[in-house]
Design an enzyme around this catalytic site. Structure first.
Site, PDB file in Angstrom:
ATOM      1  N   ARG A 100     169.779 102.817  67.355  1.00  0.00           N
ATOM      2  CA  ARG A 100     169.786 103.973  68.687  1.00  0.00           C
ATOM      3  C   ARG A 100     170.876 105.118  68.094  1.00  0.00           C
ATOM      4  O   ARG A 100     171.771 104.921  67.722  1.00  0.00           O
ATOM      5  CB  ARG A 100     170.216 103.299  69.845  1.00  0.00           C
ATOM      6  CG  ARG A 100     170.475 104.142  71.039  1.00  0.00           C
ATOM      7  CD  ARG A 100     171.277 103.421  72.247  1.00  0.00           C
ATOM      8  NE  ARG A 100     171.483 104.312  73.452  1.00  0.00           N
ATOM      9  CZ  ARG A 100     172.528 104.839  73.820  1.00  0.00           C
ATOM     10  NH1 ARG A 100     173.854 104.239  73.295  1.00  0.00           N
ATOM     11  NH2 ARG A 100     172.731 105.562  74.768  1.00  0.00           N
ATOM     12  N   HIS A 144     173.800 113.368  74.771  1.00  0.00           N
ATOM     13  CA  HIS A 144     174.683 112.067  74.760  1.00  0.00           C
ATOM     14  C   HIS A 144     176.134 113.051  74.764  1.00  0.00           C
ATOM     15  O   HIS A 144     176.689 113.093  73.916  1.00  0.00           O
ATOM     16  CB  HIS A 144     174.791 111.430  73.499  1.00  0.00           C
ATOM     17  CG  HIS A 144     175.711 110.164  73.347  1.00  0.00           C
ATOM     18  ND1 HIS A 144     175.339 108.913  73.118  1.00  0.00           N
ATOM     19  CD2 HIS A 144     177.024 110.139  73.489  1.00  0.00           C
ATOM     20  CE1 HIS A 144     175.948 108.201  73.118  1.00  0.00           C
ATOM     21  NE2 HIS A 144     177.341 108.829  73.445  1.00  0.00           N
ATOM     22  N   GLU A 190     174.761 107.785  79.916  1.00  0.00           N
ATOM     23  CA  GLU A 190     175.640 107.315  80.851  1.00  0.00           C
ATOM     24  C   GLU A 190     176.360 108.667  81.686  1.00  0.00           C
ATOM     25  O   GLU A 190     177.503 109.023  81.737  1.00  0.00           O
ATOM     26  CB  GLU A 190     177.055 106.629  80.445  1.00  0.00           C
ATOM     27  CG  GLU A 190     177.739 107.206  79.130  1.00  0.00           C
ATOM     28  CD  GLU A 190     179.024 106.398  78.588  1.00  0.00           C
ATOM     29  OE1 GLU A 190     180.084 106.839  78.397  1.00  0.00           O
ATOM     30  OE2 GLU A 190     178.608 105.279  78.546  1.00  0.00           O
ATOM     31  N   ASN A 331     175.446 100.485  79.199  1.00  0.00           N
ATOM     32  CA  ASN A 331     176.569 100.634  78.382  1.00  0.00           C
ATOM     33  C   ASN A 331     177.552  99.685  78.892  1.00  0.00           C
ATOM     34  O   ASN A 331     178.219 100.172  79.839  1.00  0.00           O
ATOM     35  CB  ASN A 331     177.267 101.852  77.918  1.00  0.00           C
ATOM     36  CG  ASN A 331     176.051 102.632  77.095  1.00  0.00           C
ATOM     37  OD1 ASN A 331     175.120 102.319  76.716  1.00  0.00           O
ATOM     38  ND2 ASN A 331     176.693 103.956  77.251  1.00  0.00           N
ATOM     39  N   TYR A 333     180.970  96.956  78.487  1.00  0.00           N
ATOM     40  CA  TYR A 333     182.066  96.555  77.758  1.00  0.00           C
ATOM     41  C   TYR A 333     182.886  95.618  78.481  1.00  0.00           C
ATOM     42  O   TYR A 333     183.416  94.533  77.701  1.00  0.00           O
ATOM     43  CB  TYR A 333     182.935  97.746  77.402  1.00  0.00           C
ATOM     44  CG  TYR A 333     182.215  98.788  76.445  1.00  0.00           C
ATOM     45  CD1 TYR A 333     182.351  98.475  75.087  1.00  0.00           C
ATOM     46  CD2 TYR A 333     181.582  99.868  76.756  1.00  0.00           C
ATOM     47  CE1 TYR A 333     181.602  99.436  74.223  1.00  0.00           C
ATOM     48  CE2 TYR A 333     180.822 100.743  75.961  1.00  0.00           C
ATOM     49  CZ  TYR A 333     181.135 100.257  74.534  1.00  0.00           C
ATOM     50  OH  TYR A 333     180.270 101.032  73.719  1.00  0.00           O
ATOM     51  N   GLU A 399     174.702  99.641  74.847  1.00  0.00           N
ATOM     52  CA  GLU A 399     176.268  99.575  73.826  1.00  0.00           C
ATOM     53  C   GLU A 399     176.976  98.427  74.337  1.00  0.00           C
ATOM     54  O   GLU A 399     177.032  98.068  75.678  1.00  0.00           O
ATOM     55  CB  GLU A 399     177.036 101.049  74.200  1.00  0.00           C
ATOM     56  CG  GLU A 399     176.569 102.389  73.606  1.00  0.00           C
ATOM     57  CD  GLU A 399     177.460 103.501  74.115  1.00  0.00           C
ATOM     58  OE1 GLU A 399     178.634 103.193  74.385  1.00  0.00           O
ATOM     59  OE2 GLU A 399     177.198 104.358  73.945  1.00  0.00           O
TER      60      GLU A 399
END
Length: 507
Positions: A100, A144, A190, A331, A333, A399
């Site tokens: 990606r 992005h 995002e 994404n 985390y 991500e």
């Protein structure tokens, strides 16, 4: 060495993943192309060559040149612009099934609109061809965080409705020139975080904000612009998706979607107030974008709390945005506590954060560490929430990765534990009916990080910035991921770490 507190955090959180997935391998997931494993990057963070071959500045260049990345810039970065063949070979050697990356709008169309830069066009054609020749799927993101500076200067970028036309024209150039080989398009990366940092608090480009919500901006309105920018982003996404579906999809057989940043929220306490704050967090951070995409309008609580400051969708706009995706990217985390802050609604001068009427706090095992706590259960609950509340759409984890200090050891055991725990949790979610279609590690190699420059890293591969050749060096996590992707019978985590003493990581 891994701090004791982080190890304890890992031992506690890993227990939340079903023991039925303790021993797993790549083949326990659907095989490619039904499900792909890969790694991610973005143009400004890895390409370098910022002023070469016709590329013009983006808002990230302007931000970096002002010293906001702790003095770092993406002028050279990982020099992926010149080293793409070497990098793709390394991806193939690792066993990646997909990669990606994002296209730099200002490299492809230097003025943001108008003539296409032939050298930019050639670079992305070369990169895509190189990936295809090595059997690696290209997954392309169009925006992005790197809006061409020219468009921000001309009309304010995402706060102007003019951006819809220019973004759609840019997307058209990409579909027309690359769509015969690119089957997975993501319009935005995002945007829910992009607008908060760029248009509310002002801590990230394009640094638009107003007092008291942001203190270092020379322009902007934190009370209205996050909502306005989001509205124009959704309309731009829908316009590009509509164009793709009308003119390209039948012939090219590809897919188009959008990406969101995702925390999993859970209440700070068991009180009803914090429980309600947790749901508001989900509505404000996810529903702000997902509800228009799935249902055609913003969540009721967002509209109620924002009042006249949030734009409304016309009937035609609602129809255009609703269903304008083939997949959703996340994404993810870590997890965050949610605490009620309803008192913020009593103020007449509010921004998006005040409208959400909650406070958030990341789960931390060690406040002084760069490393995220290993909380893979949050990913599993996020996917279950999508299944229960949004119709279980196709999802890519775009991500997921562990942050460490930049110059930490190549034996990044905490990253191995983090990745293994999250892939294990993802497998449990897939077995429970999640429509997840892929998983991408952030990031393939150490790069310029948008929060702290070169002070931290997420890469599978280490890059010594003092090395003129910027040699890519595999970390333990690169070996583990490669082993996972290639092995039919994955060694247990303890067994893999034990193998280190027998020379597995002898590079």
């Amino acid at each position: 060495m891994l701090r004791v507190s982080l190890l304890l955090c890992f031992l506690l959180t890993i227990k939340s993943v079903s023991s039925s997935t303790d021993n797993f391998c790549r083949d326990d997931f659907p095989l490619a192309p039904a499900f792909v494993f890969g790694a991610s990057s973005s143009a400004y963070q890895v390409e370098g060559a910022a002023g070469e071959d016709g590329r013009t500045p983006s808002i990230l260049d302007t931000y970096a040149q002002a010293g906001h990345f702790h003095g770092a810039t993406g002028d050279v970065a990982c020099d992926a612009y010149h080293k793409y063949k070497e990098d793709v070979q390394l991806m193939a050697d690792t066993g990646l099934e997909a990669y990606r990356f994002s296209i730099s709008w200002s490299r492809l169309i230097p003025n943001g609109k108008g003539p296409v830069n032939p050298k930019g066009l050639q670079y992305y054609n070369n990169l895509i061809d190189q990936l295809i020749s090595h059997g690696i799927q290209p997954h392309v993101t169009l925006h992005h965080s790197d809006l061409p500076q020219a468009l921000d200067d001309e009309y304010g970028g995402w706060v102007s409705r003019k951006i819809v036309k220019d973004f759609t024209a840019y997307a058209d150039v990409c579909f027309k020139n690359f769509g015969d080989r690119v089957l997975h398009w993501t319009t935005m990366n995002e945007p829910n975080v992009f607008v908060l940092g760029g248009y509310d608090s002002g801590f990230s480009p394009p640094q638009r904000c107003s007092i008291p919500f942001g203190l270092n901006c020379s322009r902007g309105n934190s009370s209205t612009e996050p909502y306005l920018a989001t509205h124009n982003i959704l309309l731009s996404h829908a316009s590009a998706a509509r164009l793709y579906k009308k003119n390209y999809q039948d012939k090219q057989r590809g897919f188009i979607g959008i990406n969101l940043f995702a925390f999993w929220f859970f209440p700070q306490t068991k009180t009803i107030e914090d429980e309600l704050a947790t749901q508001r967090g989900l509505d404000f951070y996810f529903g702000w974008y997902l509800n228009p995409l799935v249902f055609g309008d913003y969540p009721d609580v967002v509209k109620t709390n924002a009042g006249s400051r949030i734009p409304f969708f016309t009937r035609l706009e609602s129809q255009s945005v609703k269903g304008s995706f083939d997949f959703i990217g996340f994404n993810y985390y870590t997890v965050s506590y949610a605490e009620d802050n309803s008192i913020s609604l009593k103020s007449t001068n509010r921004d998006y954060i005040a409208d959400s009427a909650m406070k958030t706090r990341l789960l931390k095992c060690n406040e002084s560490s760069f490393e995220y706590p290993i909380a893979p259960w949050g990913l599993q609950r996020l996917l279950e929430y999508m299944k229960q509340n949004y119709g279980n759409p196709p999802i890519y984890i775009h991500e997921n990765g562990q942050q460490t200090a930049r110059n930490s050891s190549l034996e990044d055991r905490s990253r191995v534990k983090y990745l293994r725990g999250h892939i294990q949790s993802l497998l449990a979610a897939v077995r429970n009916g999640s429509n997840a279609r892929g998983y991408f590690i952030w990031s393939f190699m150490d790069s310029l990080e948008l929060l702290n420059g070169y002070e931290s890293s997420f890469g599978l591969y280490y890059i010594d910035l003092d090395d003129p050749d910027l040699k890519r060096q595999p970390k333990l996590s690169a070996h583990w991921y490669s082993h996972f992707l290639k092995s039919k019978n994955l060694t247990s985590l303890d067994g893999f770490l034990e193998s280190l003493s027998h020379g597995y990581h002898s590079q």
